[in-house]
Design a protein around this motif. Sequence first.
Motif, PDB file in Angstrom:
ATOM      1  N   GLN A 107      33.405  40.909  40.944  1.00 43.88           N
ATOM      2  CA  GLN A 107      31.939  40.420  41.744  1.00 43.88           C
ATOM      3  C   GLN A 107      31.277  40.111  43.405  1.00 43.88           C
ATOM      4  O   GLN A 107      30.766  40.088  43.577  1.00 43.88           O
ATOM      5  CB  GLN A 107      31.514  39.537  41.169  1.00 43.88           C
ATOM      6  CG  GLN A 107      31.723  38.247  41.061  1.00 43.88           C
ATOM      7  CD  GLN A 107      32.767  37.841  40.490  1.00 43.88           C
ATOM      8  OE1 GLN A 107      33.547  38.882  39.623  1.00 43.88           O
ATOM      9  NE2 GLN A 107      33.223  36.206  40.273  1.00 43.88           N
ATOM     10  N   LEU A 108      32.964  40.348  43.687  1.00 41.87           N
ATOM     11  CA  LEU A 108      33.038  39.916  44.926  1.00 41.87           C
ATOM     12  C   LEU A 108      33.114  41.123  45.977  1.00 41.87           C
ATOM     13  O   LEU A 108      33.757  41.964  45.468  1.00 41.87           O
ATOM     14  CB  LEU A 108      34.516  39.218  45.214  1.00 41.87           C
ATOM     15  CG  LEU A 108      34.202  37.497  44.630  1.00 41.87           C
ATOM     16  CD1 LEU A 108      34.852  36.078  44.525  1.00 41.87           C
ATOM     17  CD2 LEU A 108      33.014  36.723  45.600  1.00 41.87           C
ATOM     18  N   VAL A 110      35.644  43.311  48.484  1.00 40.89           N
ATOM     19  CA  VAL A 110      37.021  43.594  49.072  1.00 40.89           C
ATOM     20  C   VAL A 110      37.499  42.366  50.369  1.00 40.89           C
ATOM     21  O   VAL A 110      38.678  41.568  50.317  1.00 40.89           O
ATOM     22  CB  VAL A 110      37.565  44.580  50.299  1.00 40.89           C
ATOM     23  CG1 VAL A 110      38.650  44.878  50.614  1.00 40.89           C
ATOM     24  CG2 VAL A 110      37.214  46.075  49.116  1.00 40.89           C
ATOM     25  N   LEU A 111      36.360  41.985  51.242  1.00 39.45           N
ATOM     26  CA  LEU A 111      37.078  40.686  52.617  1.00 39.45           C
ATOM     27  C   LEU A 111      36.809  39.234  51.618  1.00 39.45           C
ATOM     28  O   LEU A 111      37.979  38.712  51.672  1.00 39.45           O
ATOM     29  CB  LEU A 111      35.118  40.634  53.345  1.00 39.45           C
ATOM     30  CG  LEU A 111      36.083  39.427  54.326  1.00 39.45           C
ATOM     31  CD1 LEU A 111      37.491  40.164  55.079  1.00 39.45           C
ATOM     32  CD2 LEU A 111      35.059  39.658  55.692  1.00 39.45           C
ATOM     33  N   GLU A 112      35.688  39.307  50.936  1.00 39.28           N
ATOM     34  CA  GLU A 112      35.422  37.993  50.327  1.00 39.28           C
ATOM     35  C   GLU A 112      37.037  37.762  48.889  1.00 39.28           C
ATOM     36  O   GLU A 112      37.807  36.799  49.189  1.00 39.28           O
ATOM     37  CB  GLU A 112      34.262  37.688  48.968  1.00 39.28           C
ATOM     38  CG  GLU A 112      33.645  37.843  50.171  1.00 39.28           C
ATOM     39  CD  GLU A 112      31.462  37.637  49.210  1.00 39.28           C
ATOM     40  OE1 GLU A 112      30.928  37.061  49.348  1.00 39.28           O
ATOM     41  OE2 GLU A 112      31.993  39.365  47.802  1.00 39.28           O
ATOM     42  N   ASN A 113      37.280  39.190  48.280  1.00 36.11           N
ATOM     43  CA  ASN A 113      38.411  38.933  47.709  1.00 36.11           C
ATOM     44  C   ASN A 113      39.943  38.314  48.576  1.00 36.11           C
ATOM     45  O   ASN A 113      40.754  37.764  47.959  1.00 36.11           O
ATOM     46  CB  ASN A 113      38.927  39.774  47.181  1.00 36.11           C
ATOM     47  CG  ASN A 113      38.137  40.482  45.256  1.00 36.11           C
ATOM     48  OD1 ASN A 113      38.720  39.124  44.507  1.00 36.11           O
ATOM     49  ND2 ASN A 113      37.474  40.463  45.148  1.00 36.11           N
ATOM     50  N   VAL A 114      39.929  38.599  49.619  1.00 35.72           N
ATOM     51  CA  VAL A 114      40.773  38.397  50.482  1.00 35.72           C
ATOM     52  C   VAL A 114      41.113  37.074  51.699  1.00 35.72           C
ATOM     53  O   VAL A 114      41.854  36.328  50.850  1.00 35.72           O
ATOM     54  CB  VAL A 114      40.778  39.499  51.703  1.00 35.72           C
ATOM     55  CG1 VAL A 114      42.222  39.045  52.940  1.00 35.72           C
ATOM     56  CG2 VAL A 114      41.501  40.615  51.310  1.00 35.72           C
ATOM     57  N   LEU A 115      40.073  36.481  51.060  1.00 31.38           N
ATOM     58  CA  LEU A 115      39.820  35.108  51.269  1.00 31.38           C
ATOM     59  C   LEU A 115      39.729  34.116  50.496  1.00 31.38           C
ATOM     60  O   LEU A 115      39.902  32.671  50.441  1.00 31.38           O
ATOM     61  CB  LEU A 115      38.361  35.147  52.403  1.00 31.38           C
ATOM     62  CG  LEU A 115      38.407  35.457  53.243  1.00 31.38           C
ATOM     63  CD1 LEU A 115      36.986  35.780  54.113  1.00 31.38           C
ATOM     64  CD2 LEU A 115      39.411  35.083  55.210  1.00 31.38           C
ATOM     65  N   VAL A 116      40.108  34.664  48.970  1.00 30.91           N
ATOM     66  CA  VAL A 116      39.458  33.576  48.001  1.00 30.91           C
ATOM     67  C   VAL A 116      41.068  32.302  47.360  1.00 30.91           C
ATOM     68  O   VAL A 116      40.274  31.454  47.500  1.00 30.91           O
ATOM     69  CB  VAL A 116      39.684  34.429  46.316  1.00 30.91           C
ATOM     70  CG1 VAL A 116      40.839  33.678  45.324  1.00 30.91           C
ATOM     71  CG2 VAL A 116      38.822  34.593  46.351  1.00 30.91           C
ATOM     72  N   PRO A 117      41.946  33.229  48.364  1.00 30.45           N
ATOM     73  CA  PRO A 117      43.098  31.662  48.409  1.00 30.45           C
ATOM     74  C   PRO A 117      42.900  30.578  49.110  1.00 30.45           C
ATOM     75  O   PRO A 117      43.327  29.556  48.938  1.00 30.45           O
ATOM     76  CB  PRO A 117      44.790  32.356  49.264  1.00 30.45           C
ATOM     77  CG  PRO A 117      43.713  34.087  48.498  1.00 30.45           C
ATOM     78  CD  PRO A 117      42.332  34.293  48.900  1.00 30.45           C
ATOM     79  N   LEU A 118      41.818  30.778  50.233  1.00 27.58           N
ATOM     80  CA  LEU A 118      41.966  29.959  51.603  1.00 27.58           C
ATOM     81  C   LEU A 118      40.692  29.094  50.237  1.00 27.58           C
ATOM     82  O   LEU A 118      40.187  27.610  50.955  1.00 27.58           O
ATOM     83  CB  LEU A 118      40.598  30.923  52.698  1.00 27.58           C
ATOM     84  CG  LEU A 118      41.962  31.170  53.293  1.00 27.58           C
ATOM     85  CD1 LEU A 118      41.021  32.073  54.320  1.00 27.58           C
ATOM     86  CD2 LEU A 118      43.121  30.098  53.943  1.00 27.58           C
TER      87      LEU A 118
END
Length: 202
Positions: A107-108, A110-118
Amino acid sequence: GTMSAKEPIILLEKVSKYYGAKDSDDTTRVLSEVDLEVYEDESMAIIGPSGSGKSTLLNIMGALDTASEGSVCIADQYLNKASENELAEFRRRTVGFIFQSHHLLPQLSVLENVLVPLLAEPKPKGMPEAEERGRNLLKRVGLDHRLNHKPGQLSGGEKQRVAVVRALIHKPRILLADEPTGALDRKSSENLGQLLMELNHE
């Protein structure tokens, strides 16, 4: 390169992993007294047949699993002596993980997926810098035109590159990849392998 006096970033000494009581008949021994030294800037592949303990070894190095015996020192931290909180912090700060299945959230973007760990951070400070780093890394892996796409719109190789960027967003000192090309065709696999080498070099 030449061996310098610096400490290895990964040091495993006599690491064993077994399930069940130590020496009973039904003990399953996965790893037996493994010694391993890896230095910064090195790349190493762990190869062997299925079921030989490769994933277990990686998971122990990444604090996703614990050794039954032996000493595990990663980036100057003894994992066998660390508390649960210290291990969580270690996983967040020191290690980047890439798995065979990329575990992107559909549902996220590409950029949001990358920032998930934060988002797991207690106080996500430095989000603008992280987003900048995410954009730069996505550009670096040739996905700058895909920032707002959802994973469902990407090819397998593209999804795996997003997973690589996500693993690098924290600037981890160690990148652990468990069969990251397992689900990819040969060309995509070669591209991903090449990319990992270049990123390690950088």
